[in-house]
Design a protein around this motif. Structure first.
Motif, short mmCIF file in Angstrom:
data_model
loop_
_atom_site.label_atom_id
_atom_site.label_comp_id
_atom_site.label_asym_id
_atom_site.label_seq_id
_atom_site.Cartn_x
_atom_site.Cartn_y
_atom_site.Cartn_z
N LYS A 1 0.89 -1.22 -0.02
CA LYS A 1 -0.02 0.09 0.03
C LYS A 1 0.79 1.27 0.04
CE LYS A 1 -2.57 2.54 3.49
NZ LYS A 1 -3.29 2.42 4.77
N ALA A 2 1.89 1.40 0.89
CA ALA A 2 2.90 2.54 0.63
C ALA A 2 3.67 2.57 -0.39
CB ALA A 2 3.76 2.26 1.82
N VAL A 3 3.73 1.61 -1.13
CA VAL A 3 4.39 1.62 -2.44
C VAL A 3 3.59 2.19 -3.40
CG1 VAL A 3 5.36 0.42 -4.48
CG2 VAL A 3 6.07 -0.39 -2.35
N ALA A 4 2.26 1.71 -3.37
CA ALA A 4 1.22 2.60 -4.27
C ALA A 4 1.11 4.09 -4.08
CB ALA A 4 -0.01 1.86 -4.22
N SER B 1 10.71 2.84 -0.29
CA SER B 1 10.16 3.78 0.55
C SER B 1 9.72 4.91 -0.46
CB SER B 1 11.31 4.58 1.38
OG SER B 1 12.49 4.91 0.49
N HIS B 2 9.31 5.92 0.09
CA HIS B 2 8.54 6.92 -0.88
C HIS B 2 9.95 7.76 -1.52
CE1 HIS B 2 4.78 6.75 0.69
NE2 HIS B 2 4.12 7.65 0.32
N GLU B 3 10.92 7.79 -0.62
CA GLU B 3 12.21 8.32 -1.36
C GLU B 3 12.50 7.61 -2.88
OE1 GLU B 3 11.61 8.06 1.93
OE2 GLU B 3 11.33 9.91 2.48
N ASP B 4 12.66 6.20 -2.30
CA ASP B 4 12.92 5.11 -3.44
C ASP B 4 12.18 5.30 -4.69
OD1 ASP B 4 15.11 3.99 -2.03
OD2 ASP B 4 13.61 2.60 -1.21
N ILE B 5 10.78 5.48 -4.33
CA ILE B 5 9.85 5.68 -5.50
C ILE B 5 9.96 7.07 -6.39
CG2 ILE B 5 7.35 5.72 -6.12
CD1 ILE B 5 8.24 3.12 -5.31
N VAL C 1 -0.88 1.86 -13.57
CA VAL C 1 -1.29 0.62 -12.66
C VAL C 1 -0.17 0.08 -12.05
CG1 VAL C 1 -1.76 -1.69 -13.12
CG2 VAL C 1 -3.02 -0.05 -14.68
N VAL C 2 -0.21 -0.04 -10.76
CA VAL C 2 0.68 -0.88 -9.81
C VAL C 2 -0.18 -2.23 -9.30
CG1 VAL C 2 -0.08 0.37 -7.74
CG2 VAL C 2 2.22 -0.92 -7.90
N THR C 3 0.60 -3.49 -9.43
CA THR C 3 0.11 -4.52 -9.32
C THR C 3 1.44 -5.63 -8.75
OG1 THR C 3 -1.15 -6.64 -10.23
CG2 THR C 3 0.57 -5.41 -11.75
N ASP C 4 0.76 -6.37 -8.18
CA ASP C 4 1.65 -7.69 -7.78
C ASP C 4 1.25 -8.84 -8.47
OD1 ASP C 4 -0.65 -8.40 -6.31
OD2 ASP C 4 0.29 -8.84 -4.48
N SER C 5 0.33 -8.98 -9.28
CA SER C 5 -0.24 -10.20 -10.02
C SER C 5 0.53 -10.28 -11.25
CB SER C 5 -1.55 -9.84 -10.10
OG SER C 5 -2.02 -10.59 -11.16
N PHE C 6 0.76 -11.54 -11.79
CA PHE C 6 1.32 -11.72 -13.22
C PHE C 6 0.30 -11.30 -14.04
CE2 PHE C 6 1.53 -14.67 -16.85
CZ PHE C 6 2.61 -14.54 -17.17
#
Length: 862
Positions: A218-221, A328-332, A277-282
């Protein structure tokens, strides 16, 4: 439901009925692609009866409703023994796509290798997956069973490049590489489906689709939405009861809008109209590519990261679309690839060309007028009957007699260098594996005979195996060896005179068969067994084989605990969350409003339990309700509003919580007794703890006094005071009193020889369904051991003698015992315990204990 007599060109087997948008749309793509080639299609529902992972699917789930809307022809669920009937309803059977050949998934059984399809019909696999890269997961039994089945296919295709190698090297089958079925349909087709959605999202938004949502993801999104300046986050829950969980997870994010109606059409529409889009699904990643959306993908290691890597490489993105759950937010913010500008030229070419070539492959595979075989090596056996042998001197006497060749070592011929050989039907291919079978009667006083292959050009030879012939002099037998060939030029089978000793030494050889096999099949040969069923070999090889078996059982149980009929798993999850709440309630520095994870988790499990109409008197459910009542009462007393948590519970769950009279949940003073139990006749309640602990003995001889059920029940009740991880109480006790059963079990166990059988036998086990996380791999044995020790003390307390009998045994013994006393596969053995009344004068081993300094290591400040 389709007329059970209607016939079709093609029947599709696979997980099209699953609660997952990826599975639903995978099979939709395959179904429509086959129809577009002019074939009628029957979708085969999941057969029952293999194991606990196969469950009855309700008709009102998302996948079944979608199947009805799009007009599938489907079968009803049937027992797997009824599958052969389908041979009269279709001429070609297709299996795929999805991870249908991954042995780590409990639902994978022989039907997914089309074992039921008759020889008159064709077998085809489209885009089927073995799961992640790597071959250690394939057990000998799995290979032995399914290699032969795969080699009966007309055509096989896979969706990962490395799976081509797996099919060839492990299963001896030819496989072609094709695109995932979702790519078989053009984007316009999905546009039409999306137009039928019941939602019409507006504005610029980030679309989030997580199969396994977490706070970290969620934080990544949120970081991506912040970087791109998107004021709306539209969250697509997985249709496996994901809406409530998403509502809870995203409750503190005002930008979040939860898609609250599960439909594949709504999933597609939300993707189609998204800005990013952000996803963890193939398949979530695949559909981002189909709609050419800028996207980021969290490679889901739980569901197979290699699949993501393979897909991204094929689309030309490699690691550029990857973000990590730990970012992290900084990484994104610093990631240059989190951008709306993405070059889709390579991906577009891959999808277009892949669709074209894959459809051509599918057309050929489904054409009833074409023939083919996936078998890499023909399964014919090349046989030499009464083979002609030759020798280099006079050290052997050779004579053909009817249907056999007699070989006899000449006088003083049992020496090194005295060789005899015959030509094989074909040269052996370097790098290949072979199975050699010899039907013969060896006559020798030696314990073993080495089998060789020989190169006649160089006269080099090598040992390919040894046959144990000790005590079998002059007996007809058939021996089988498997081996690999490391270099070219070996064309002969050879024996050495040094292995044939004694009177009239030699061999009568009736036939030699040789067959080329997949190299992976070498692992499929059952390992030699030592006495007691343990694998032959050193400690490390035995330990590895047993560890692999244990791992497979744990993986199967992990899946079973989460299946629709996984009651033990549901109980474990309830008590896991309830215990977390109890710990929060017990804190001296109480934090009002705690439970941001535990309360939503418990509400989901209680709601699901009640919705499934399970037993409302279940102790785990009642205890959970009591915990929540204590939680809400405590906050009412403090005047803290936790109504947002209360609303997570269904009306039925709220009624249960409000009306519970169950007092065994929540908290209590440490000095207060948790529960009281009734007395047992003759139980000495005055015995001190030290009397019980120091008075316990391993007693193996018992009197004829009958053991009462209530005595054992009291001992078990005492043992239930043992601690267990998060109070999940996974220990089980199986009680036996049939003398025949007890004797058969202990004869297999092997640790009670020389004694009369005990009046009662207990088996302590641990239910793997009670353990929820991979790091808990050893916890069943920890919790089971704690329980067993308490049970031994409990038996001593009630006046019974007992002896623990270990279950340190190989798989052969364990399998025999499971078959005899019907212990579920998801329970692991901890120990047997013999139980009975005893004469206090009977002798027992002293079993001296060492001093405390041996066990106690004191770490003091320097």
């Amino acid at each position: 439901m389709t007329d059970p007599k209607q016939t079709f060109d093609v029947a599709v087997c696979g997980w099209w009925y699953g609660k997952n948008y990826g599975s639903i749309l995978t099979y939709y793509g395959l179904n429509r692609a086959i129809q577009n080639l002019g074939h009628s299609v029957l979708m085969v529902h999941e057969p029952l009866g293999y194991n606990g992972f196969r469950v009855e699917w309700p008709d009102d789930i998302v996948s079944m409703q979608f199947a009805e809307r799009v007009g599938y022809h489907t079968t009803q669920q049937m027992h797997f023994t009824e599958l052969p009937r389908l041979n009269e309803r279709a001429r070609t059977f297709v299996v795929g796509s999805d991870q249908l050949w991954n042995p780590l998934i409990g639902r994978v059984n022989s039907d997914l290798f089309l074992d039921f399809v008759s020889e008159k019909n064709n077998r085809v696999a489209y885009g089927t997956s073995f799961g992640n890269r790597g071959t250690k997961k394939f057990t000998p039994d799995f290979i032995a069973t399914h290699a032969a089945q795969l080699q009966r296919f007309k055509a096989i295709s896979v969706r990962e490049g490395y799976a081509v190698d797996t099919a060839r090297d492990i299963f001896g089958a030819k496989a072609s590489l094709v695109v995932d079925p979702v790519f078989l349909l053009p984007r316009e087709h999905y546009d039409e489906l999306a137009a039928k959605a019941t939602v019409a999202p507006e504005g610029e938004y980030l679309s989030v689709f997580f199969l396994d949502p977490t706070e970290e993801k969620k934080a990544v999104a949120q970081g991506i939405a912040d970087k791109l300046g998107l004021e709306i986050i539209r969250v697509i829950p997985n249709p496996d009861d994901g809406i409530e969980h998403c509502r809870t997870l995203w409750a503190d994010e005002p930008r979040a809008q939860i898609l609250d109606e599960d439909r594949p059409e709504n999933f597609l529409r939300t993707y189609k109209d998204a800005e990013y889009v952000v996803t963890d699904s193939f398949h979530g990643s695949a559909f981002a590519a189909i709609f050419e959306k800028p996207f980021s993908s969290i490679f889901n290691t739980k569901r197979g990261a290699d699949r993501f890597k393979n897909l991204m490489s094929s689309l030309g993105f490699d690691e550029t679309r990857r973000v990590r759950e730990t970012d992290s937010h900084e990484d994104i913010a610093a990631n240059p690839h989190v951008t709306r500008e993405i070059d889709y030229s390579t991906a577009r070419d891959y999808i277009s060309s892949g669709r074209e070539s894959s459809m051509a492959w599918l057309k050929e595979a489904l054409d009833p007028s074409t023939t083919g075989s996936a078998a890499l090596y023909p399964r014919q056996k090349l046989t030499l009957t009464a083979p002609e042998f030759a020798t280099g001197g006079s050290g052997w006497k050779i004579a053909r007699r009817g249907k056999q060749t007699r070989l006899r070592v000449a006088r003083d011929g049992a020496v090194l260098g005295n060789l005899v050989w015959t030509d094989l039907p074909e040269p052996l291919v370097a790098g290949s594996a072979y199975q050699l079978r010899i039907d013969w009667t060896p006559t020798t006083d030696a314990k073993k005979v080495n089998i060789h292959v020989r190169n006649p050009e160089t006269t080099r030879f090598r040992v390919v195996g040894a046959v144990n012939v000790e005590g079998a002099r002059g007996q007809a037998r058939t021996d089988t060896l498997t081996f690999t060939v490391s270099e070219p030029g070996f064309t002969q089978f050879m024996l050495g005179g040094v292995h044939f000793t004694g009177r009239r030494a030699g061999a009568d050889i009736r036939s030699i068969e040789i067959e080329r096999i997949p190299t992976g099949a070498l692992a499929a040969q059952a390992p030699a067994k030592r006495k007691g069923g343990a694998p032959a070999g050193g400690f490390s090889s035995q330990a590895k084989a047993l560890a692999l078996k244990d791992s497979e059982r744990q993986v199967r149980s992990f899946s079973h605990a989460r299946s629709a009929d996984g009651v033990s798993g549901a109980q474990a999850r309830m008590i896991f969350h309830a215990h977390a709440i109890e710990k929060g309630l017990s804190r001296s520095n109480f934090r009002p409003g705690f439970g941001g994870r535990a309360v939503p988790g418990l509400s989901k499990e209680m709601n699901a339990w009640l919705a499934a109409d399970r037993d409302i008197s279940d102790e785990f459910l009642q205890s959970s309700a009591a915990v929540m009542k204590a939680y809400f009462d405590r906050h009412d007393q403090l005047g803290t509003d936790v109504s947002h948590f209360r609303q997570l519970f269904s009306e039925a769950a709220q009624d249960l919580i409000d009306g519970t009279t169950h007092s065994e949940g929540g908290v209590l003073p440490a000095g207060q007794v948790r529960e009281l139990v009734g007395e047992v006749e003759n139980e000495d309640e005055e015995r001190s703890f030290l009397d019980v602990v120091y008075g316990r003995r391993s007693v193996r001889e018992y009197t004829s006094e009958p053991v009462k059920d209530e005595e054992i029940a009291r001992a078990v009740q005492i043992a239930m005071q043992s601690p267990s991880v998060c109070n999940r109480q996974g220990a089980r006790v199986h009680q036996f009193e049939d003398p025949d059963v007890i004797k058969k079990v202990l004869d297999i166990q092997g640790g009670f020889a020389g004694y009369e059988m005990p009046p009662r036998l207990l088996l302590v086990s641990a239910d793997l369904d009670a353990f929820l996380f991979a790091p808990e791999r050893n916890q069943p044995f920890v919790d089971g051991g704690l329980f067993m020790m308490s049970l031994l003390l409990g038996l001593t307390q009630v006046g019974l003698g007992s002896v623990p009998l270990n279950t340190a045994m190989g798989t052969e013994k364990e399998t025999k015992i499971r078959e005899l006393i019907d212990i579920p596969d998801h329970e692991v053995f901890i120990s047997f315990i013999g139980v009975g009344h005893f004469d206090e004068s009977v002798l027992v081993p002293r079993s001296k204990r060492t001093g405390v300094e041996r066990a106690l290591v004191q770490h003091k400040d320097a």
